[in-house]
Design a protein around this motif. Structure first.
Motif, short mmCIF file in Angstrom:
data_model
loop_
_atom_site.label_atom_id
_atom_site.label_comp_id
_atom_site.label_asym_id
_atom_site.label_seq_id
_atom_site.Cartn_x
_atom_site.Cartn_y
_atom_site.Cartn_z
N LYS A 33 -17.15 -53.27 33.14
CA LYS A 33 -18.08 -53.07 34.31
C LYS A 33 -17.69 -52.33 35.57
CE LYS A 33 -20.52 -57.27 33.49
NZ LYS A 33 -20.86 -58.72 34.03
N ALA A 34 -18.20 -51.52 36.29
CA ALA A 34 -17.84 -50.91 37.50
C ALA A 34 -17.23 -51.90 38.35
CB ALA A 34 -19.07 -49.89 38.29
N PHE A 35 -15.99 -51.57 38.89
CA PHE A 35 -15.38 -52.33 39.71
C PHE A 35 -14.51 -51.37 40.99
CE2 PHE A 35 -12.28 -51.60 36.58
CZ PHE A 35 -10.96 -51.66 37.19
N ALA A 36 -13.89 -52.15 41.70
CA ALA A 36 -12.95 -51.37 42.83
C ALA A 36 -11.55 -51.93 42.41
CB ALA A 36 -13.41 -51.49 43.89
N LEU A 37 -10.60 -50.95 42.69
CA LEU A 37 -9.34 -51.22 42.60
C LEU A 37 -8.56 -50.87 43.77
CD1 LEU A 37 -7.23 -52.82 40.35
CD2 LEU A 37 -7.05 -50.33 39.65
N GLY A 38 -7.49 -51.34 44.08
CA GLY A 38 -6.62 -50.53 45.09
C GLY A 38 -5.97 -49.46 44.94
N LYS A 39 -6.09 -48.38 45.76
CA LYS A 39 -5.55 -47.10 45.69
C LYS A 39 -4.07 -47.09 45.36
CE LYS A 39 -6.40 -42.63 47.62
NZ LYS A 39 -7.01 -42.06 48.99
N TYR A 40 -3.45 -48.06 45.92
CA TYR A 40 -2.03 -48.03 46.03
C TYR A 40 -1.71 -49.78 45.61
CZ TYR A 40 -2.61 -44.14 49.00
OH TYR A 40 -3.01 -42.93 49.53
N ASP A 41 -0.35 -49.99 45.30
CA ASP A 41 0.00 -51.43 45.42
C ASP A 41 0.04 -51.94 46.67
OD1 ASP A 41 0.93 -50.96 42.64
OD2 ASP A 41 3.11 -50.85 42.72
N VAL A 42 -0.14 -53.26 46.93
CA VAL A 42 0.09 -53.81 47.99
C VAL A 42 1.56 -53.43 48.45
CG1 VAL A 42 0.17 -55.87 49.15
CG2 VAL A 42 -1.75 -55.71 47.41
N THR A 43 1.63 -53.11 49.90
CA THR A 43 3.15 -52.63 50.39
C THR A 43 3.80 -53.66 50.84
OG1 THR A 43 2.23 -52.03 52.44
CG2 THR A 43 2.05 -50.21 50.91
N SER A 44 5.08 -53.33 51.15
CA SER A 44 5.96 -54.43 51.78
C SER A 44 5.37 -54.59 52.97
CB SER A 44 7.22 -53.68 51.95
OG SER A 44 8.13 -54.62 52.52
N GLU A 45 5.02 -53.72 53.68
CA GLU A 45 4.37 -54.01 55.21
C GLU A 45 3.05 -54.89 55.07
OE1 GLU A 45 3.57 -50.62 58.83
OE2 GLU A 45 2.60 -50.41 56.90
N GLN A 46 2.14 -54.54 54.20
CA GLN A 46 1.25 -55.37 54.06
C GLN A 46 1.30 -56.89 53.81
OE1 GLN A 46 -0.95 -52.72 51.19
NE2 GLN A 46 -2.37 -52.17 52.72
N PHE A 47 2.53 -57.21 52.78
CA PHE A 47 2.66 -58.49 52.53
C PHE A 47 3.37 -59.15 53.76
CE2 PHE A 47 4.86 -61.82 50.07
CZ PHE A 47 3.94 -62.01 49.33
N LEU A 48 4.02 -58.31 54.49
CA LEU A 48 4.89 -59.15 55.75
C LEU A 48 3.92 -59.42 56.62
CD1 LEU A 48 7.89 -56.65 56.28
CD2 LEU A 48 7.99 -59.13 55.63
N THR A 49 2.78 -58.80 56.82
CA THR A 49 1.59 -59.27 57.65
C THR A 49 1.19 -60.61 57.10
OG1 THR A 49 1.13 -56.87 58.12
CG2 THR A 49 -0.52 -58.70 58.63
N PHE A 50 0.88 -60.64 56.02
CA PHE A 50 0.48 -61.86 55.21
C PHE A 50 1.45 -62.95 55.44
CE2 PHE A 50 1.44 -64.27 51.24
CZ PHE A 50 0.37 -65.37 51.44
N LEU A 51 2.58 -62.87 55.43
CA LEU A 51 3.77 -63.78 55.60
C LEU A 51 3.77 -64.25 57.09
CD1 LEU A 51 6.74 -62.73 53.38
CD2 LEU A 51 4.98 -64.26 52.85
N LYS A 52 3.48 -63.19 58.14
CA LYS A 52 3.69 -63.74 59.33
C LYS A 52 2.43 -64.53 59.79
CE LYS A 52 6.27 -59.40 60.57
NZ LYS A 52 6.09 -58.13 61.09
N GLY A 83 15.96 -53.38 56.02
CA GLY A 83 15.78 -52.04 56.18
C GLY A 83 14.80 -51.46 55.02
N GLU A 84 14.09 -52.33 54.44
CA GLU A 84 13.25 -52.00 53.26
C GLU A 84 11.96 -51.27 53.86
OE1 GLU A 84 10.45 -54.45 50.12
OE2 GLU A 84 12.37 -55.06 50.33
N PRO A 85 11.81 -49.95 53.20
CA PRO A 85 10.83 -49.09 53.58
C PRO A 85 9.47 -49.64 53.52
CG PRO A 85 11.97 -47.88 52.34
CD PRO A 85 12.67 -49.37 52.19
N PRO A 86 8.63 -49.58 54.70
CA PRO A 86 7.31 -50.25 54.88
C PRO A 86 6.19 -49.99 53.74
CG PRO A 86 7.41 -48.56 56.59
CD PRO A 86 8.75 -48.70 55.76
N HIS A 87 6.51 -48.92 53.07
CA HIS A 87 5.54 -48.29 52.04
C HIS A 87 5.82 -48.40 50.69
CE1 HIS A 87 3.53 -45.67 55.74
NE2 HIS A 87 3.23 -47.02 55.60
N TRP A 88 7.18 -49.28 50.66
CA TRP A 88 7.51 -49.50 49.29
C TRP A 88 6.44 -50.52 48.83
CZ3 TRP A 88 13.27 -50.98 48.19
CH2 TRP A 88 14.15 -49.74 48.08
N PRO A 89 6.25 -50.71 47.46
CA PRO A 89 5.39 -51.58 46.68
C PRO A 89 6.13 -52.82 47.21
CG PRO A 89 6.72 -50.52 45.10
CD PRO A 89 7.02 -49.62 46.31
#
Length: 260
Positions: A33-52, A83-89
């Motif tokens: 069925k039609a669905f939507a998927l993330g254009k990218y992997d969730v990034t390190s920066e995004q996961f840090l926001t969740f943890l914070k 020093g992990e880059p923010p846009h790494w997966p």
């Protein structure tokens, strides 16, 4: 998010595909069925926001090296590597960590849109069939750019990152559906429990699950894998952190959602 059109495809790989594993068969026709998927992997920066915001503490992905995300609370959080880059997966994560992120994301949606059905979250992990279909993007070759591992110089393989480290999630050209990094940067979690082959697998694109399964399906391969693992059909199962066949130090995820 990228809208993925409905369609049918052959899931798995033919016996003639170079590098094929037995777990990739038997091939079966699956309707998606039609669905939507993330254009990218969730990034390190995004996961840090969740943890914070939550103070959630993932378990180490390497108990020997004590490699883990650090979440001491009070709005502080740190990635596994200095020093992990923010846009790494975001990797060094097990399936349960990915599910916690999705639950947090759904909580934010419910707050922003209180009239939505609160019982069903908007976001989820993709099913294995959805991931396979999206990675192929209408192609039938071993990789969306062809059968040859070096057919596209835009791919991560044989690049300066090959067998060295991760690349930013947008480092290479997208596949025909407009999805970045589906093959060869980081493994990606799916919703499905691990099964050693496709005998009995759903044909409607739904997740193949059981209660209390201890291994879940990962897809896409990583920068450290041999080319055989970096194919649309390649699949593996990974345990909770520090278990047998633990790929969590190399595994991240992207989010999916249903479409009307």
């Amino acid at each position: 998010m990228v809208g993925i059109p409905a369609g049918t495809f052959e899931m798995g790989s033919p016996h003639t595909e170079s590098g094929r594993f037995d777990s990739e068969g038997p091939q079966l026709e699956v309707a998606i069925k039609a669905f939507a998927l993330g254009k990218y992997d969730v990034t390190s920066e995004q996961f840090l926001t969740f943890l914070k915001e939550t103070g959630y503490q993932p378990r180490p992905c390497s108990t020997i090296l004590d490699m883990k995300w650090k979440s001491p609370g009070h709005g502080q959080a740190y990635s596994p590597l200095n020093g992990e880059p923010p846009h790494w997966p975001a990797v060094c994560l097990d399936w349960h960590d990915a599910e916690k992120y999705v639950a947090w994301l759904n909580d934010k949606v419910r707050i922003a849109h209180p009239t939505l059905d609160r019982a069903k979250g908007a976001y989820r992990l993709p099913t294995e069939a959805e991931w396979d279909y999206a990675a192929r993007a209408g192609t039938t070759t071993a990789r969306w750019w062809g059968n040859d591992i070096g057919a596209s110089q835009l791919q991560r393989l044989r690049s300066k990152w090959d067998n060295r480290l991760f690349a930013d999630v947008d480092s290479f050209a997208p596949n025909p559906f407009g999805l970045y990094g589906m093959l060869g940067n980081a493994w990606q979690w799916t919703a499905d429990c691990w099964h050693p082959n496709y005998l009995g697998a759903p044909r409607d694109g739904s997740a193949w699950v059981e209660e209390d399964c201890d291994k879940h399906v990962i897809r896409g391969g990583s920068w450290s894998n041999l080319p055989n693992f970096v194919r649309s059909a390649a699949r593996s199962g990974s345990s909770r952190n520090s278990g047998e066949y633990d790929y969590s130090s190399l595994t991240g995820f992207r989010v999916a959602r249903d479409l009307p």
